[in-house]
Design an enzyme around this catalytic site. Structure first.
Site, PDB file in Angstrom:
ATOM      1  N   SER A   1       8.896 -21.998  68.589  1.00 36.22           N
ATOM      2  CA  SER A   1      10.099 -21.547  68.901  1.00 36.22           C
ATOM      3  C   SER A   1      11.045 -22.023  69.975  1.00 36.22           C
ATOM      4  O   SER A   1      12.527 -22.712  69.772  1.00 36.22           O
ATOM      5  CB  SER A   1       9.337 -20.742  70.482  1.00 36.22           C
ATOM      6  OG  SER A   1       9.095 -19.612  69.709  1.00 36.22           O
TER       7      SER A   1
ATOM      8  N   GLY B   1      -2.255 -19.866  67.094  1.00 41.41           N
ATOM      9  CA  GLY B   1      -2.443 -20.626  65.755  1.00 41.41           C
ATOM     10  C   GLY B   1      -3.053 -22.423  66.280  1.00 41.41           C
ATOM     11  O   GLY B   1      -2.978 -22.143  67.550  1.00 41.41           O
TER      12      GLY B   1
ATOM     13  N   GLN C   1       2.673 -20.241  83.496  1.00 41.63           N
ATOM     14  CA  GLN C   1       2.290 -21.641  82.774  1.00 41.63           C
ATOM     15  C   GLN C   1       3.828 -22.954  82.542  1.00 41.63           C
ATOM     16  O   GLN C   1       3.771 -23.379  81.888  1.00 41.63           O
ATOM     17  CB  GLN C   1       2.361 -21.088  81.367  1.00 41.63           C
ATOM     18  CG  GLN C   1       2.744 -20.831  80.814  1.00 41.63           C
ATOM     19  CD  GLN C   1       2.133 -19.775  79.065  1.00 41.63           C
ATOM     20  OE1 GLN C   1       1.559 -19.122  79.235  1.00 41.63           O
ATOM     21  NE2 GLN C   1       2.677 -20.288  77.920  1.00 41.63           N
TER      22      GLN C   1
ATOM     23  N   GLY D   1       5.476 -19.245  62.048  1.00 45.52           N
ATOM     24  CA  GLY D   1       3.856 -19.048  62.448  1.00 45.52           C
ATOM     25  C   GLY D   1       3.741 -17.709  63.639  1.00 45.52           C
ATOM     26  O   GLY D   1       1.853 -17.357  63.372  1.00 45.52           O
ATOM     27  N   HIS D   2       4.173 -17.584  64.100  1.00 42.81           N
ATOM     28  CA  HIS D   2       3.924 -16.151  64.651  1.00 42.81           C
ATOM     29  C   HIS D   2       3.476 -14.680  63.557  1.00 42.81           C
ATOM     30  O   HIS D   2       2.656 -14.616  63.864  1.00 42.81           O
ATOM     31  CB  HIS D   2       4.691 -15.300  65.346  1.00 42.81           C
ATOM     32  CG  HIS D   2       5.134 -15.900  67.120  1.00 42.81           C
ATOM     33  ND1 HIS D   2       6.409 -16.984  66.984  1.00 42.81           N
ATOM     34  CD2 HIS D   2       4.349 -16.995  67.920  1.00 42.81           C
ATOM     35  CE1 HIS D   2       5.825 -17.508  68.443  1.00 42.81           C
ATOM     36  NE2 HIS D   2       4.693 -17.595  68.303  1.00 42.81           N
TER      37      HIS D   2
ATOM     38  N   LEU E   1       9.788 -15.011  67.892  1.00 47.98           N
ATOM     39  CA  LEU E   1       9.152 -14.660  66.954  1.00 47.98           C
ATOM     40  C   LEU E   1       9.607 -15.686  65.753  1.00 47.98           C
ATOM     41  O   LEU E   1      10.692 -15.802  65.312  1.00 47.98           O
ATOM     42  CB  LEU E   1       8.886 -13.814  66.744  1.00 47.98           C
ATOM     43  CG  LEU E   1       7.263 -12.865  67.810  1.00 47.98           C
ATOM     44  CD1 LEU E   1       7.329 -11.945  66.975  1.00 47.98           C
ATOM     45  CD2 LEU E   1       6.921 -13.816  68.637  1.00 47.98           C
TER      46      LEU E   1
ATOM     47  N   ASP F   1      -0.778 -25.481  68.715  1.00 44.11           N
ATOM     48  CA  ASP F   1      -1.513 -25.615  69.926  1.00 44.11           C
ATOM     49  C   ASP F   1      -2.543 -25.562  70.121  1.00 44.11           C
ATOM     50  O   ASP F   1      -3.544 -24.718  70.702  1.00 44.11           O
ATOM     51  CB  ASP F   1      -1.091 -24.234  71.111  1.00 44.11           C
ATOM     52  CG  ASP F   1       0.676 -24.469  70.659  1.00 44.11           C
ATOM     53  OD1 ASP F   1       1.316 -25.437  71.499  1.00 44.11           O
ATOM     54  OD2 ASP F   1       0.671 -23.115  70.270  1.00 44.11           O
TER      55      ASP F   1
END
Ligand code: PAF
Length: 286
Positions: free
Chosen positions: A187, A148, A62, A37-38, A34, A151
């Protein structure tokens, strides 16, 4: 104290207790490592809900076979501390075995918005994202979930899934957080050397150059993409994975460019893949 729940049963009973106390539930889905942004997602959830869950799960489904699943940073205690500082109530950090049955065979697929951009470059990626988000939404049953804008395609795909499958929650988009030099926080920035970091700034510069071209009257998606590419490859150290200039809602071509468009790009700096985007209101001069 923000504690860590590792099983679906545990998180369900924590959420049930919050609900019976009349608290609304916000979910911040993450893969951990984290950063600020998180933190922005968590702050928003804490401000808007009585109970905030942060999921930390490096979702194997993913990642492609040659991607960075193994080396993806894992730092649960640091993540827990960041959640605690933000005022989140609980971290949900299940193991892969807890999340997926060994003979899991059911998937969620969005079939239109995933065709281009990262969907084209990372086959199976969005199937993993939509499936794990659907599972998290079923386990946590949040009123709101926070994603966010960095993405961008992921955000649009999740919004579409929620609409198409009538999921009873609101998806809340949160602006991209940038370091002072303009690099979108991620990250994966941890992988960058000092020189890589400087080189990576060309991604943002390229997107801004694309916006300037549109403001200057350019209405060809291809020409805007070439402007972006010129700035990125001019740097010398970055390799372009894709640059797309498409309608901001449908992610389909806009020709000539009109309304709201997104310029989205992915680049490699060595082995590290970085993405960023800029949304442009074509008719606006601002
Ligand atoms: O954006 C991410 O970190 C992941 O794709 C998400 C939404 C947590 C699903 O694993």
């Amino acid at each position: 104290m923000t504690d860590v729940a590792t099983t679906k049963q545990e998180i369900r009973s924590r959420v049930a207790a919050a609900r019976s106390a009349g608290r609304s539930v916000g979910l911040v889905p993450t893969m951990g490592a984290l950063h600020v942004g998180h933190r922005a997602l968590l702050d928003r959830s804490v401000a808007e809900n009585g109970f905030t869950v942060c999921s930390v799960f490096v979702n194997p489904t993913q990642f492609g076979p040659s991607e960075d699943f193994e080396r993806y940073p894992r730092q649960l205690e640091q993540d827990r501390l960041l959640c605690e500082a933000a005022g989140a109530d609980v971290v949900f950090a299940p193991s892969p075995q807890e999340m997926y049955a060994s003979d899991h065979t059911t998937w969620v697929n969005e079939e239109r918005l995933t065709e281009g951009m990262c969907g084209a470059r990372r086959p199976g990626h969005f199937r993993g994202v939509t499936t794990v988000c659907m599972k998290l939404f079923h386990v946590v049953v949040p009123d709101r979930a926070y994603f966010g804008c960095k993405d961008y395609q992921q955000l649009k795909v999740i919004q579409r899934m929620v609409r198409d499958l009538d999921l009873p929650l609101e998806i809340v988009p949160v602006e991209t957080v940038r370091d002072a030099d303009g690099l979108a926080v991620s990250s994966r920035n941890q992988y960058l050397s000092a020189d890589d970091r400087v080189a990576s700034l060309a991604l943002r510069r390229g997107l801004l150059a694309g916006r300037e071209a549109v403001r200057g009257g350019e209405r060809s998606a291809r020409a805007v993409a070439e402007t972006v590419r010129g700035e990125i490859v001019g740097q010398g150290r970055l390799q372009v994975d894709y640059i797309e200039v498409v309608d901001a809602e449908t992610l389909e071509p806009s020709a000539p460019l009109s309304g709201r468009v997104v310029v989205a790009a992915a680049v490699y700096c060595g082995d590290t893949r970085l993405i960023d985007n800029i949304v442009i209101d074509v008719e606006s001069k601002e």
